[in-house]
Design a protein around this motif. Structure first.
Motif, PDB file in Angstrom:
ATOM      1  N   GLU A 194       0.828  -1.204   0.000  1.00 55.75           N
ATOM      2  CA  GLU A 194       0.000   0.000   0.000  1.00 55.75           C
ATOM      3  C   GLU A 194       0.869   1.262   0.000  1.00 55.75           C
ATOM      4  N   ILE A 195       0.226   2.400  -0.235  1.00 56.03           N
ATOM      5  CA  ILE A 195       0.921   3.693  -0.240  1.00 56.03           C
ATOM      6  C   ILE A 195       0.536   4.481   1.009  1.00 56.03           C
ATOM      7  N   TRP A 196       1.548   4.928   1.759  1.00 55.42           N
ATOM      8  CA  TRP A 196       1.339   5.920   2.815  1.00 55.42           C
ATOM      9  C   TRP A 196       1.806   7.257   2.261  1.00 55.42           C
ATOM     10  N   LYS A 197       0.982   8.300   2.462  1.00 53.59           N
ATOM     11  CA  LYS A 197       1.295   9.613   1.901  1.00 53.59           C
ATOM     12  C   LYS A 197       0.974  10.703   2.906  1.00 53.59           C
ATOM     13  N   SER A 198       1.834  11.694   2.980  1.00 51.20           N
ATOM     14  CA  SER A 198       1.624  12.842   3.853  1.00 51.20           C
ATOM     15  C   SER A 198       1.667  14.119   3.023  1.00 51.20           C
ATOM     16  N   GLU A 199       0.597  14.909   3.107  1.00 49.39           N
ATOM     17  CA  GLU A 199       0.557  16.228   2.486  1.00 49.39           C
ATOM     18  C   GLU A 199       0.014  17.206   3.515  1.00 49.39           C
ATOM     19  N   VAL A 200       0.777  18.238   3.830  1.00 52.00           N
ATOM     20  CA  VAL A 200       0.342  19.241   4.801  1.00 52.00           C
ATOM     21  C   VAL A 200      -0.698  20.137   4.144  1.00 52.00           C
ATOM     22  N   TYR A 201      -1.793  20.385   4.847  1.00 51.50           N
ATOM     23  CA  TYR A 201      -2.849  21.236   4.310  1.00 51.50           C
ATOM     24  C   TYR A 201      -3.466  22.066   5.427  1.00 51.50           C
ATOM     25  N   ILE A 202      -4.235  23.062   5.046  1.00 53.81           N
ATOM     26  CA  ILE A 202      -4.918  23.926   6.005  1.00 53.81           C
ATOM     27  C   ILE A 202      -6.302  23.359   6.265  1.00 53.81           C
ATOM     28  N   SER A 203      -6.629  23.189   7.536  1.00 56.19           N
ATOM     29  CA  SER A 203      -7.917  22.637   7.919  1.00 56.19           C
ATOM     30  C   SER A 203      -8.896  23.772   8.249  1.00 56.19           C
ATOM     31  N   PHE A 204      -9.954  23.910   7.457  1.00 52.94           N
ATOM     32  CA  PHE A 204     -10.985  24.912   7.704  1.00 52.94           C
ATOM     33  C   PHE A 204     -12.156  24.254   8.429  1.00 52.94           C
ATOM     34  N   PRO A 205     -12.912  24.941   9.306  1.00 49.95           N
ATOM     35  CA  PRO A 205     -12.793  26.380   9.576  1.00 49.95           C
ATOM     36  C   PRO A 205     -11.813  26.738  10.688  1.00 49.95           C
ATOM     37  N   SER A 206     -11.098  25.737  11.203  1.00 49.50           N
ATOM     38  CA  SER A 206     -10.217  26.015  12.349  1.00 49.50           C
ATOM     39  C   SER A 206      -8.942  26.742  11.929  1.00 49.50           C
ATOM     40  N   TYR A 207      -8.620  26.727  10.616  1.00 49.53           N
ATOM     41  CA  TYR A 207      -7.430  27.377  10.074  1.00 49.53           C
ATOM     42  C   TYR A 207      -6.137  26.788  10.634  1.00 49.53           C
ATOM     43  N   GLY A 208      -6.206  25.603  11.180  1.00 49.88           N
ATOM     44  CA  GLY A 208      -5.007  24.959  11.700  1.00 49.88           C
ATOM     45  C   GLY A 208      -4.345  24.123  10.626  1.00 49.88           C
ATOM     46  N   ASN A 209      -3.050  23.850  10.785  1.00 52.00           N
ATOM     47  CA  ASN A 209      -2.344  22.997   9.838  1.00 52.00           C
ATOM     48  C   ASN A 209      -2.626  21.537  10.135  1.00 52.00           C
ATOM     49  N   SER A 210      -2.922  20.759   9.118  1.00 50.39           N
ATOM     50  CA  SER A 210      -3.110  19.327   9.275  1.00 50.39           C
ATOM     51  C   SER A 210      -1.934  18.592   8.642  1.00 50.39           C
ATOM     52  N   ASN A 211      -1.628  17.453   9.210  1.00 51.44           N
ATOM     53  CA  ASN A 211      -0.487  16.622   8.798  1.00 51.44           C
ATOM     54  C   ASN A 211       0.846  17.328   8.998  1.00 51.44           C
ATOM     55  N   ARG A 212       0.908  18.276   9.945  1.00 53.54           N
ATOM     56  CA  ARG A 212       2.190  18.881  10.285  1.00 53.54           C
ATOM     57  C   ARG A 212       3.072  17.832  10.955  1.00 53.54           C
ATOM     58  N   PRO A 213       4.366  17.837  10.672  1.00 54.98           N
ATOM     59  CA  PRO A 213       5.279  16.958  11.415  1.00 54.98           C
ATOM     60  C   PRO A 213       5.370  17.411  12.872  1.00 54.98           C
ATOM     61  N   TYR A 214       5.735  16.483  13.730  1.00 54.10           N
ATOM     62  CA  TYR A 214       5.821  16.748  15.167  1.00 54.10           C
ATOM     63  C   TYR A 214       7.172  16.219  15.656  1.00 54.10           C
ATOM     64  N   ILE A 215       7.938  17.081  16.319  1.00 52.31           N
ATOM     65  CA  ILE A 215       9.252  16.677  16.830  1.00 52.31           C
ATOM     66  C   ILE A 215       9.334  17.044  18.308  1.00 52.31           C
ATOM     67  N   LYS A 216       9.750  16.094  19.121  1.00 52.42           N
ATOM     68  CA  LYS A 216       9.888  16.360  20.560  1.00 52.42           C
ATOM     69  C   LYS A 216      11.243  15.851  21.042  1.00 52.42           C
ATOM     70  N   ALA A 217      11.925  16.693  21.811  1.00 53.47           N
ATOM     71  CA  ALA A 217      13.246  16.348  22.346  1.00 53.47           C
ATOM     72  C   ALA A 217      13.177  16.275  23.866  1.00 53.47           C
ATOM     73  N   TRP A 218      13.816  15.233  24.426  1.00 53.84           N
ATOM     74  CA  TRP A 218      13.982  15.095  25.864  1.00 53.84           C
ATOM     75  C   TRP A 218      15.461  15.291  26.173  1.00 53.84           C
ATOM     76  N   GLN A 219      15.809  16.460  26.708  1.00 53.52           N
ATOM     77  CA  GLN A 219      17.211  16.800  26.931  1.00 53.52           C
ATOM     78  C   GLN A 219      17.884  15.842  27.920  1.00 53.52           C
ATOM     79  N   GLU A 220      17.206  15.568  29.027  1.00 54.77           N
ATOM     80  CA  GLU A 220      17.812  14.745  30.071  1.00 54.77           C
ATOM     81  C   GLU A 220      18.086  13.329  29.597  1.00 54.77           C
ATOM     82  N   GLN A 221      17.200  12.798  28.749  1.00 53.45           N
ATOM     83  CA  GLN A 221      17.371  11.432  28.239  1.00 53.45           C
ATOM     84  C   GLN A 221      18.126  11.394  26.919  1.00 53.45           C
ATOM     85  N   ASP A 222      18.454  12.577  26.379  1.00 48.90           N
ATOM     86  CA  ASP A 222      19.105  12.684  25.073  1.00 48.90           C
ATOM     87  C   ASP A 222      18.360  11.853  24.029  1.00 48.90           C
ATOM     88  N   SER A 223      17.057  12.078  23.954  1.00 44.78           N
ATOM     89  CA  SER A 223      16.251  11.329  22.989  1.00 44.78           C
ATOM     90  C   SER A 223      15.392  12.278  22.155  1.00 44.78           C
TER      91      SER A 223
END
Length: 202
Positions: free
Chosen positions: A54-83
């Protein structure tokens, strides 16, 4: 005075349109399989991969009426765990699906540190680093870690340094996914990462 007000409104609308355009995706079809995005390094806000057949696909788009971004990437860093956790959001067969990476030992704790990923080939080895594929917000089975590689081929600031363009390729295998082995292959990603996409936890 009225003319000045109208001009201000026009400038504001133009500014909003520029912002919205910079946050949405430009899907350039791959010349071999146009269902996937072509590998690019322009911050096109698109990603794709084969999930088995199958195909997995990601395209960032604007979600109306909330005007928020959909399919935005998410990155989180834990400094203490270096992860570092990197999540790409998209869909497979119309079902919400995520490709996720858990990485350690990269010494990334703040947004600007992402530049240090440039050129890094990181082995997904079940120990420090792993890849995951998740559908429908299902809980991650953390003992089923994907083995393979993620390659950050080009990571750089955009022209005005408001975002970091992060481009690369990936692939990994899960020994058991819904009772079956699953191969994630020919993965590619090209996103503009803004400070609002990056989260810190000490």
């Amino acid at each position: 005075m009225k003319k000045l007000h109208v001009n201000n409104i026009r400038l504001f609308v133009c500014f909003i349109l520029i912002i919205l355009t910079s946050c949405t995706s430009e899907f350039v079809p791959d010349p071999i399989d146009p269902r996937l995005p072509k590998y690019t390094e322009k911050g096109n806000n698109a990603a794709g991969a084969y999930i088995g057949d199958e195909i997995w696909k990601s395209e960032v788009y604007i979600s109306f009426p909330s005007y928020g971004n959909s399919n935005r990437p998410y990155i989180k860093a834990w400094q203490e765990q270096d992860s570092l956790m990197i999540v790409f959001s998209g869909s497979t067969k119309g079902t919400q699906a995520f490709v996720e990476f858990h990485l350690k030992g990269l010494n990334i704790s703040k947004f600007d540190d992402l530049i240090d990923l440039n050129g890094q080939k990181i082995s997904l080895d079940e120990n420090q680093n792993a890849g995951y594929y998740i559908e429908n917000y299902a809980p991650i089975i953390y003992d089923n870690k994907g083995i393979g590689q993620i390659y950050f081929r080009n990571v750089r600031f955009n022209n005005d340094k408001s975002a970091i363009i992060i481009s690369g390729t990936f692939g990994f295998s899960l020994s058991e996914y819904d009772q079956w082995p699953l191969k994630v292959s020919s993965g590619r990603f090209d996103y503009k990462i803004f400070k609002t996409d990056f989260y810190q936890d000490v």
